[in-house]
Enzyme design. Structure first.
Site, mmCIF file in Angstrom:
data_model
loop_
_atom_site.group_PDB
_atom_site.id
_atom_site.type_symbol
_atom_site.label_atom_id
_atom_site.label_comp_id
_atom_site.label_asym_id
_atom_site.label_seq_id
_atom_site.Cartn_x
_atom_site.Cartn_y
_atom_site.Cartn_z
ATOM 1 N N ALA A 68 -18.646 84.914 -53.679
ATOM 2 C CA ALA A 68 -19.481 85.982 -53.122
ATOM 3 C C ALA A 68 -19.615 85.797 -51.622
ATOM 4 C CB ALA A 68 -20.863 85.971 -53.772
ATOM 5 N N ALA A 113 -21.992 82.409 -48.083
ATOM 6 C CA ALA A 113 -21.068 82.609 -49.202
ATOM 7 C C ALA A 113 -21.436 81.625 -50.301
ATOM 8 C CB ALA A 113 -19.619 82.388 -48.766
ATOM 9 N N LYS A 114 -20.953 81.883 -51.492
ATOM 10 C CA LYS A 114 -21.114 80.942 -52.604
ATOM 11 C C LYS A 114 -20.100 81.289 -53.667
ATOM 12 C CE LYS A 114 -23.924 77.455 -53.509
ATOM 13 N NZ LYS A 114 -24.431 76.495 -52.509
ATOM 14 N N GLY A 115 -19.665 80.295 -54.404
ATOM 15 C CA GLY A 115 -18.687 80.560 -55.449
ATOM 16 C C GLY A 115 -18.680 79.471 -56.483
ATOM 17 N N ASP A 154 -20.461 71.418 -54.222
ATOM 18 C CA ASP A 154 -21.745 71.815 -54.794
ATOM 19 C C ASP A 154 -21.846 71.133 -56.158
ATOM 20 O OD1 ASP A 154 -23.974 73.482 -55.870
ATOM 21 O OD2 ASP A 154 -23.627 74.689 -54.093
#
Length: 424
Positions: A68, A113-115, A154
Site C-alpha cells: 500500500a 507505505a506498508k506491505g 517488520d
C-alpha cells in the site's frame, strides 16, 4: 461515553479505521484545506500480487502479497514488509497512513507505505522463506526502488529477508542497489544500530516524557508487553538509566518482580524464543494481566489493538508509551483521555526505526558507512527535535499527546500539498 455505548463497541477496529479517526481529530484542530484531508483519507494505490511458492516437498502453493502506498508528497514511499497470517489490504492501508504521519513528525523526506504477505513464517523453512521473498521482490519490482518505495523489515521479516530482497532486485537491475531496502545486514549496506533503533527511540521518548512530568527516572516503575526487538531494547535502555522494569512478556505469558529485573539477564524473544515466560521469576502473569499492573509507565510493544474499551478502565499506569503500531483503539484512547492517562503515540515513540532507516538510505546513496556512535548521536538529536515540536503543540493547545503529534505531522504534510498543488 455511556455504558451502553461502550459495550456495543467492538473489541477491536481495523488499522485503517483507527488511522482515519486520528486524522479527523487532528484536522479538526487545524485550518487545513478539506481537499487535502480528503486525499489523506485514502491511499494513492494498493498493489495486490499472487506469489507462487515451490515448497520443499515439490508442491506449489499460492500466497497473497500487498503493498500500500499512502502519500508521497514529501518524498519516496517508506515502510515495512511483514509476513503474518493477519496481513490484509485494510491493515496495510492503515499502517501506510501511520508511516506517512511518522515520517512527517520526524521531518523525514519520505511518505508512507506498508506491505506484506499473508503467511505464517514459522511454517516456512529457511529455503522456502528465501524463495517466497525473492518472488515477492520480483512481483513488486514495478513499484519499488530507491527513489520510489523503500521497504524495510517488520513482523516476521528480518535483515536476512531484506538481504534476499535487495539481491533479487539488484540481479534484475544489473547493478548492486543497496538503497532499495533498509534494515539490511551492515556487511551489504545496512546501518549499524538499525535493529535496536525502534526500541531505543521508545526509551528516549519515555525518558523525555518522565522528565516532562518531573518524575524521577530512578523511582519510575515500568511494565513492557512484548520483550522482542522493540520491547527488550526499550526496557534495557530505561533499565540502564535507573528505571525499575517490573514486568516483561512474550507470546506465552509475562513475568513479574516488584523489585525489578536486570533486563540483561532476561533473553528477549528474538534471542531465545520462549525464554521470557520460562524465566525463574517471583510471579507469572498473562499478557492481559500485565496491561493492568499498578505501574507508572506501561509500554505495549507487542501487537496492535491490545488496549481496548474492554480493558482500558482497568489500566492503572499513569503513562502509556506505545512501542507497537496501533496498540490502542480509538475507544480506549477516549477512556484514557477521560481518566487523565498520558498516552505517547506510536508514530513518535517507535519512530527510531524509520529514522535510522533514513540514515541507512543516506549511507547507501553516499556509499559511506556511519559509526554506531554517530548513529546513536544522530538518532538522539532527531528524536529530541521531534519530541520538542510535539511538546510545543501539547503546551499550546488543550489536546492529548496523540493529537499534538498528529498536528505536527498533518501541518507539515498539508504545507507540502499546498506548495506542490494538484496536477493536473
Amino acid at each position: 461515553m455511556t455504558t451502553a455505548e461502550s459495550t456495543a463497541e467492538p473489541e477491536s477496529e481495523s488499522a485503517v479505521e483507527t488511522a482515519r479517526r486520528q486524522l479527523e481529530r487532528a484536522a479538526a484542530h487545524l485550518k487545513v484545506d478539506e481537499g487535502v484531508v480528503e486525499r489523506l483519507r485514502h491511499p494513492t494505490s494498493v498493489y495486490r500480487v499472487s506469489i507462487p511458492l515451490e515448497r520443499d516437498d515439490g508442491t506449489t502453493e499460492m500466497f497473497t502479497g500487498y503493498r500500500a502506498h499512502h502519500d508521497s508528497v514529501r518524498g519516496p514511499y517508506k515502510g515495512g514488509l511483514r509476513y503474518h497470517p493477519g496481513v490484509s489490504e485494510d491493515e496495510c492501508v492503515g499502517l501506510s497512513m501511520w508511516m506517512t504521519w511518522k515520517c512527517a513528525v520526524m521531518d523525514l523526506p519520505f511518505g508512507g507505505a506498508k506491505g506484506g504477505v499473508v503467511v505464517n513464517p514459522k511454517e516456512l523453512s529457511n529455503d522456502e522463506k528465501e524463495r517466497l521473498t525473492r518472488r515477492f521482490a520480483e512481483e513488486l519490482r514495478p513499484v519499488i526502488g530507491p527513489m520510489k518505495d523503500i521497504p524495510a523489515p517488520d513482523m516476521g521479516t528480518d535483515p536476512q529477508t531484506m538481504a534476499w530482497f535487495m539481491d533479487s532486485y539488484s540481479m534484475q537491475a544489473g547493478e548492486t542497489t543497496p538503497g532499495v531496502v533498509t534494515g539490511k545486514p551492515p556487511v551489504i549496506g545496512g546501518s549499524k544500530g538499525r535493529e535496536k533503533a525502534p526500541g531505543r527511540s521508545v526509551g528516549i521518548v519515555t525518558r523525555e516524557a518522565i522528565d516532562y512530568y518531573d518524575w524521577e527516572l530512578e523511582e519510575t516503575t515500568v511494565a513492557v508487553q512484548g520483550f522482542g526487538s522493540v520491547g527488550a531494547n526499550a526496557a534495557r535502555y530505561l533499565d540502564e538509566r535507573g528505571a525499575t522494569i517490573v514486568a516483561v512478556s512474550d507470546v506465552d505469558g509475562a513475568i513479574y518482580d516488584p523489585d525489578g529485573f536486570d533486563t540483561n539477564d532476561v533473553e528477549d524473544h528474538d534471542e531465545a524464543p520462549g525464554m521470557v515466560s520460562t524465566y525463574d521469576a517471583p510471579e507469572t502473569l498473562s499478557n492481559a494481566e500485565l496491561l493492568e499492573l499498578d505501574v507508572d509507565v506501561l509500554i505495549p510493544a507487542a501487537v496492535g489493538n491490545v488496549l481496548t474499551v474492554e480493558n482500558a478502565r482497568n489500566v492503572q499506569a499513569e503513562m502509556i508509551v506505545e512501542g507497537a503500531n496501533g496498540p490502542t483503539t480509538s475507544a480506549a484512547d477516549q477512556v484514557f483521555e477521560d481518566q487523565g492517562v498520558h498516552v505517547i503515540p506510536d508514530i513518535l515513540a517507535n519512530a527510531g526505526g524509520v529514522t535510522v532507516s533514513y540514515f541507512e538510505w543516506l549511507q547507501d546513496i553516499n556509499r559511506r558507512a556511519w559509526s554506531l556512535e554517530r548513529v546513536h548521536k544522530e538518532l538522539e538529536s532527531e528524536m529530541l527535535q521531534a519530541w520538542n515540536a510535539v511538546r510545543e503543540e501539547y503546551d499550546a493547545r488543550d489536546v492529548t499527546w496523540r493529537d499534538a503529534t498528529y498536528l505536527v505531522a498533518l501541518s507539515r504534510i498539508a504545507d507540502a500539498h499546498d506548495a506542490r498543488g494538484l496536477w493536473p
